[in-house]
Every structure is written in C-alpha cells, then in structure tokens.
Design an enzyme around this catalytic site. Structure first.
Site, PDB file in Angstrom:
ATOM      1  N   LYS A 150      -5.166   7.002   1.156  1.00 29.44           N
ATOM      2  CA  LYS A 150      -6.098   7.832   0.401  1.00 29.44           C
ATOM      3  C   LYS A 150      -5.923   7.518  -1.080  1.00 29.44           C
ATOM      4  O   LYS A 150      -4.953   7.940  -1.712  1.00 29.44           O
ATOM      5  CB  LYS A 150      -5.847   9.325   0.622  1.00 29.44           C
ATOM      6  CG  LYS A 150      -6.930  10.198  -0.044  1.00 29.44           C
ATOM      7  CD  LYS A 150      -6.460  11.598  -0.331  1.00 29.44           C
ATOM      8  CE  LYS A 150      -5.718  11.708  -1.641  1.00 29.44           C
ATOM      9  NZ  LYS A 150      -6.586  11.451  -2.835  1.00 29.44           N
ATOM     10  N   GLY A 207     -10.834  10.960  -0.324  1.00 29.18           N
ATOM     11  CA  GLY A 207     -10.712  12.404  -0.228  1.00 29.18           C
ATOM     12  C   GLY A 207      -9.908  12.953  -1.387  1.00 29.18           C
ATOM     13  O   GLY A 207      -9.403  12.201  -2.224  1.00 29.18           O
ATOM     14  N   ASP A 208      -9.792  14.273  -1.417  1.00 30.81           N
ATOM     15  CA  ASP A 208      -8.981  14.895  -2.462  1.00 30.81           C
ATOM     16  C   ASP A 208      -7.629  15.318  -1.884  1.00 30.81           C
ATOM     17  O   ASP A 208      -7.383  15.204  -0.680  1.00 30.81           O
ATOM     18  CB  ASP A 208      -9.711  16.074  -3.107  1.00 30.81           C
ATOM     19  CG  ASP A 208     -10.176  17.120  -2.096  1.00 30.81           C
ATOM     20  OD1 ASP A 208      -9.600  17.177  -0.991  1.00 30.81           O
ATOM     21  OD2 ASP A 208     -11.117  17.870  -2.410  1.00 30.81           O
ATOM     22  N   GLY A 209      -6.767  15.805  -2.753  1.00 32.14           N
ATOM     23  CA  GLY A 209      -5.430  16.147  -2.314  1.00 32.14           C
ATOM     24  C   GLY A 209      -5.385  17.297  -1.336  1.00 32.14           C
ATOM     25  O   GLY A 209      -4.637  17.269  -0.349  1.00 32.14           O
ATOM     26  N   GLU A 256       5.342  16.726 -19.552  1.00 31.12           N
ATOM     27  CA  GLU A 256       4.647  15.446 -19.530  1.00 31.12           C
ATOM     28  C   GLU A 256       3.206  15.656 -19.978  1.00 31.12           C
ATOM     29  O   GLU A 256       2.438  16.367 -19.326  1.00 31.12           O
ATOM     30  CB  GLU A 256       4.686  14.832 -18.129  1.00 31.12           C
ATOM     31  CG  GLU A 256       4.097  13.430 -18.092  1.00 31.12           C
ATOM     32  CD  GLU A 256       4.149  12.813 -16.707  1.00 31.12           C
ATOM     33  OE1 GLU A 256       4.430  11.602 -16.613  1.00 31.12           O
ATOM     34  OE2 GLU A 256       3.895  13.530 -15.718  1.00 31.12           O
ATOM     35  N   GLY A 278      -7.655  18.171   0.727  1.00 31.67           N
ATOM     36  CA  GLY A 278      -8.265  17.802   1.989  1.00 31.67           C
ATOM     37  C   GLY A 278      -7.492  16.713   2.701  1.00 31.67           C
ATOM     38  O   GLY A 278      -6.513  16.980   3.418  1.00 31.67           O
ATOM     39  N   VAL A 279      -7.889  15.463   2.491  1.00 33.84           N
ATOM     40  CA  VAL A 279      -7.282  14.346   3.199  1.00 33.84           C
ATOM     41  C   VAL A 279      -5.798  14.221   2.880  1.00 33.84           C
ATOM     42  O   VAL A 279      -4.983  13.915   3.760  1.00 33.84           O
ATOM     43  CB  VAL A 279      -8.028  13.034   2.868  1.00 33.84           C
ATOM     44  CG1 VAL A 279      -7.322  11.834   3.489  1.00 33.84           C
ATOM     45  CG2 VAL A 279      -9.471  13.102   3.372  1.00 33.84           C
ATOM     46  N   GLY A 280      -5.413  14.479   1.631  1.00 32.12           N
ATOM     47  CA  GLY A 280      -4.000  14.375   1.280  1.00 32.12           C
ATOM     48  C   GLY A 280      -3.131  15.312   2.104  1.00 32.12           C
ATOM     49  O   GLY A 280      -2.093  14.918   2.644  1.00 32.12           O
ATOM     50  N   CYS A 338       3.606   7.018 -16.297  1.00 30.66           N
ATOM     51  CA  CYS A 338       4.717   7.934 -16.051  1.00 30.66           C
ATOM     52  C   CYS A 338       6.009   7.455 -16.705  1.00 30.66           C
ATOM     53  O   CYS A 338       6.894   8.255 -16.992  1.00 30.66           O
ATOM     54  CB  CYS A 338       4.912   8.150 -14.555  1.00 30.66           C
ATOM     55  SG  CYS A 338       5.030   6.614 -13.606  1.00 30.66           S
ATOM     56  N   GLU A 396       7.060   9.066  -6.175  1.00 33.46           N
ATOM     57  CA  GLU A 396       7.177   8.495  -7.513  1.00 33.46           C
ATOM     58  C   GLU A 396       6.350   9.403  -8.405  1.00 33.46           C
ATOM     59  O   GLU A 396       5.115   9.417  -8.311  1.00 33.46           O
ATOM     60  CB  GLU A 396       6.676   7.039  -7.529  1.00 33.46           C
ATOM     61  CG  GLU A 396       7.163   6.235  -8.724  1.00 33.46           C
ATOM     62  CD  GLU A 396       6.365   6.510  -9.970  1.00 33.46           C
ATOM     63  OE1 GLU A 396       6.878   7.272 -10.835  1.00 33.46           O
ATOM     64  OE2 GLU A 396       5.250   5.989 -10.095  1.00 33.46           O
TER      65      GLU A 396
END
Length: 479
Positions: free
Chosen positions: A174, A205-207, A382, A209-211, A282, A249
């Site tokens: 994803k 997809g978004d986090g 951050e 949903g599919v995530g 990051c 990560e």
C-alpha cells in the site's frame, strides 16, 4: 491529468471492488494531477489471497533465480527513468532536478546493492565446530504487507520490495495515497519484468482502511512500515492481535554536533542537508548543536546559507527547494514556526508565510532559529519542513547530553577534526546511524534507528534478513 490506473493484483490491472476516488494533488499548483481509487476490504483480501497462493512457488525458487527477476526490474527502470522522475515531481513536489538525480535514482542504487548483498547470505550455515551436525537455515517469512510513505517514495519502495522478493516473500503493498503515481509505475516495471502473477500486488488506500486491514490480516506474516511514529504505534497494536513481525522506520530529530575544530564547510553542509527535499526527510539534521566558542559566527553563517536557498517551481531546472507535500503539512509547519517565535527562539532566517513572490503552492520559507534550548517544542518535535534549530553547547559531555535528550534516535551527525573525539561521540550518541564530517554511509549499510524512531534495519544484508526466519536444525547429515 495522469490517466487513472486500477490496482495490480495477481499479475493484472483490476478494477477496485467499490469505487472511492481520491485526487492526487500537485503541491506546486494545488491542483489535481491524478485521480486514484481507494481500496476496501474486498480488494485487500483479494490481494492477500493472490500473494498467499503465489508464495510456495516463489519461495521454492533459488535465490539466484529470484535475483534474475529483480534484475529485470532494474532493466525496466532504465527504459523509463524520466517517467519515474516526472511522477515523483508531480505527486510530492520534488523539483525536477532533485526528482531525476536523487529521488528516482534511489531505485537503481538500492536494487543493485541488494543484488550484491544476496550473494553474501549463507542460507544454510553450520552452527559451529562444537556442533558439526547443527545447521541454521534461513527461509522467507511468508506474505508481507508493505506500507510506504510519500517523502522519498522510490527509496522506501525499493528498500522494502526488493529485499522481500529476494528473501522469497510475496507482497501486498500500500503506497501513500499522497504519492501513489511512482508506485503504480513501479508495478508496471514488475509486470514487464515478468515476475510471476501474485508475487507482487498493489492496492491503493489510506491508513485507516487498507493499512489497518493489512496490519490485522491473519494471512500476513509481517508488516514493514515507514511513516510517522503515531501511525507506527497504531500498526504495532493492531498487528499484535495476530503476532505479526513488525518493522518500523519512523521519525527523527537529528542532532548535528559542530565542534570548534570542524572543517570550514561543516555549517553550510549541515544547513543544506537540513533543507534538502524541503526538510521532508526523517534523517534530516534539524538540530544544529554548536560549541559555544564558535556559536555567534555559526549562527551568522547558517542564516546566510539559508537566506540564499531559493524556492521555485518543481518544473524549473536548477537547484532549489520545492513545496511541502500538502496543505495540512504546510499548516503544521507554519504553526511550529509561530510556536518557535512565541517560545523565545531568535528568528535569523525565513519565518512564517509564503516566500516572496509566491501566491500558490505549499511553499515554505527556509527558516533558521537561534538561541534555542532543547526543551522548546521546535527542538523536541519533528517538524518535517525546512526549519533548523541552533543550540549552543559547552563541551563534549554537554553535546552528548543535549543530542540524546530526545524521544527519537534515527540519525546524528558529528563535525570535528579530532578523530578520537569523533569516535567517542559515535559510540555515545543514541541513534541507529552516525555520520561524521560529511561522510555518507557505504553501500549496504543499514538504515534505521532506535527509541521512537523504530528499529527497522533497511538496506544490504540486514535488509534482506528482515524478511527471513531462522530455523535451528540438529542431526544434519554430512554424508
């Protein structure tokens, strides 16, 4: 407008089970550059089933045969590298020179390094002379879910997909819904390289949903995620229900420690590194820790370097920074700049608002704060934008204390002409990566952190081993 593509499942482009469209916004223009479909549970289940069915045959191939397939991906990239650079430019706002020379080229760099690394792995190895009939065998963990970010899209796709393939795993990926275009092109490389159906599958997809569906799916053996610490914690909690392996990560708040005996380019190098990719890395050195005796001159130099950085259109050639990825991120960065001012930090370059002459696009002024103390929000949180905080320190022990006083532990940097001191600092700093005097890590060196930065190790032999299980065998026949 880029042509809409469906999902890549079981070796073919397939329509989503239910159409839920999402615009991909070009952050330089604030206009849609593509429309994608977001998947639902039926799409996720179909992709996982395809990967599960393909796993036995793919895992049974020799590592050398899997490497041949991966080399075919590299061949496809070389035919279409300009398309890849343009996709990255449009989806996440990298200036075209950066997209072409740094972003897109992550794919061939990491892929070739993995092809070199796979030959170093001993798939069945003796335990030791004391146990001549014991072996340690390495085998693929199974079907893996890969969730990749928008800030360095091909860097993270390649760091996850290629070692998983070489290890013998099959994949459901994803990509970020913010920057899916480069991943869709990558799926075309997979297809045209002839990788067998079901080995690699892509569902947009978004986090939530599919995530989440991938993180919870009982047929997924492992999740590899790159993104925010908040999302990494949520994924870990969801994955715990099925006892998945999870590699993360996550974010960072890198300290760049500059001693009085640093080389003359150290300050400029640090500022430019912080601002690279519009600060959306990051591992960016966003805290510049400066020895007190050179503090004032360093602040002046850093302000001068930042003020000389130009902000410009992503379609324009040359070295400049582009926009941040979206309006939400722009608002967050503006809020953090305002917070720094309210906290009493001294603004020496940049500041809130759009750069001069800009009236559209999510552009941010390269910003430098001096007189920051490490308790301020701008030193602890951050920001993920082109914002640098400069903090003075008294001596080596003070520098270590300040550098380590953060929940993150991804990358730190040391600038000094004293080799013994550099070595002491490298061992004392609590981060997964330490780079000194502008020396980049070598090919195959693992990328990853400690503490709230996650504990993934991506790249080289370590990156492949993330996707392998070890099996202890006794009574091995030596006949």
């Amino acid at each position: 407008m880029i042509e809409k593509r469906d999902f890549y499942i079981d070796g073919a482009w397939v329509a989503p089970a239910a159409s839920r469209d999402c615009e991909v916004i070009d952050p330089a223009t604030e206009e849609a550059c593509a429309v994608i479909s977001l998947g639902d549970r039926a799409d996720t289940d179909r992709a996982v089933a395809a990967a599960k069915a393909a796993f036995p045959a793919w895992a049974a191939l020799t590592p050398q045969k899997r490497a041949e397939y991966c080399a075919g991906i590299l061949d496809q990239y070389r035919k279409r590298e300009d398309e890849m650079a343009e996709a990255i430019r449009a989806e996440m706002g990298a200036p075209i020179k950066l997209a072409r020379e740094s972003q897109a080229t992550c794919l061939p760099w990491h892929l070739q390094n993995f092809l070199d690394a796979v030959d170093q792995i001993e798939w069945i190895k003796p335990l030791g002379d004391h146990a001549p009939n014991d072996r340690i065998a390495l085998e693929p963990i199974g079907v893996v879910g890969l969730i990749t970010p928008w800030n360095w899209p091909m860097n993270q796709v390649t760091l996850k997909v290629i070692p998983a393939l070489l290890a013998g795993c099959t994949i459901v990926m994803k990509p970020s819904e913010e920057a899916p275009l480069s991943s869709l092109l990558f799926a075309e490389f997979i297809h045209d390289a002839g990788i067998p159906a079901g080995v690699f599958n892509l569902v947009n997809g978004d986090g939530q949903g599919v995530g989440t569906q991938l993180s919870a799916h009982p047929d997924i053996a492992m999740i590899s995620f790159t993104g925010s610490t908040r999302a990494g914690i949520a994924i870990s909690k969801t994955a715990a229900e099925t006892l998945k392996r999870v590699t993360l990560e996550l974010g960072g708040k890198g300290a760049n420690v500059i001693f009085a005996d640093a080389d003359e380019k150290a300050v400029k190098r640090g500022v430019l590194h912080c601002m690279q990719n519009t600060g959306q890395s990051c591992n960016a050195p966003t805290r510049m820790l400066v020895e007190r005796s050179i503090y004032d001159q360093t602040v002046a130099q850093a302000a001068e370097v930042a003020s000389a950085i130009t902000v410009g259109p992503t379609t324009e050639e040359g070295r400049h920074i582009g926009p941040v990825v979206n309006k939400s991120q722009w608002n967050k960065i503006q809020g953090m700049i305002e917070t720094g001012i309210k906290e009493g930090a001294r603004l020496v370059a940049g500041g809130p608002g759009l750069p001069e002459g800009v009236n559209r696009g999510y552009y941010v002024r390269p910003t430098v704060f001096a007189d920051v103390n490490n308790d301020m929000a701008i030193a602890q949180q951050e920001i993920f934008g082109p914002v640098l905080s400069i903090i003075p320190f008294e001596d080596e022990a003070d520098a270590v204390r300040i550098a380590n006083d953060t929940p993150y532990g991804l990358a730190n940097y040391v600038q000094s002409g004293d080799g013994a001191r550099r070595n002491r600092m490298a061992l004392a700093l609590k981060a997964g990566m330490i780079e000194m005097n502008g020396t980049s890590r070598g090919a195959g060196s693992p990328f990853g952190g400690m503490k709230m930065s996650g504990r993934a190790r991506e790249g080289g032999v370590c990156g492949i081993e993330e996707f392998l299980e070890s099996k202890a065998i006794s009574g091995w026949s030596n006949d």
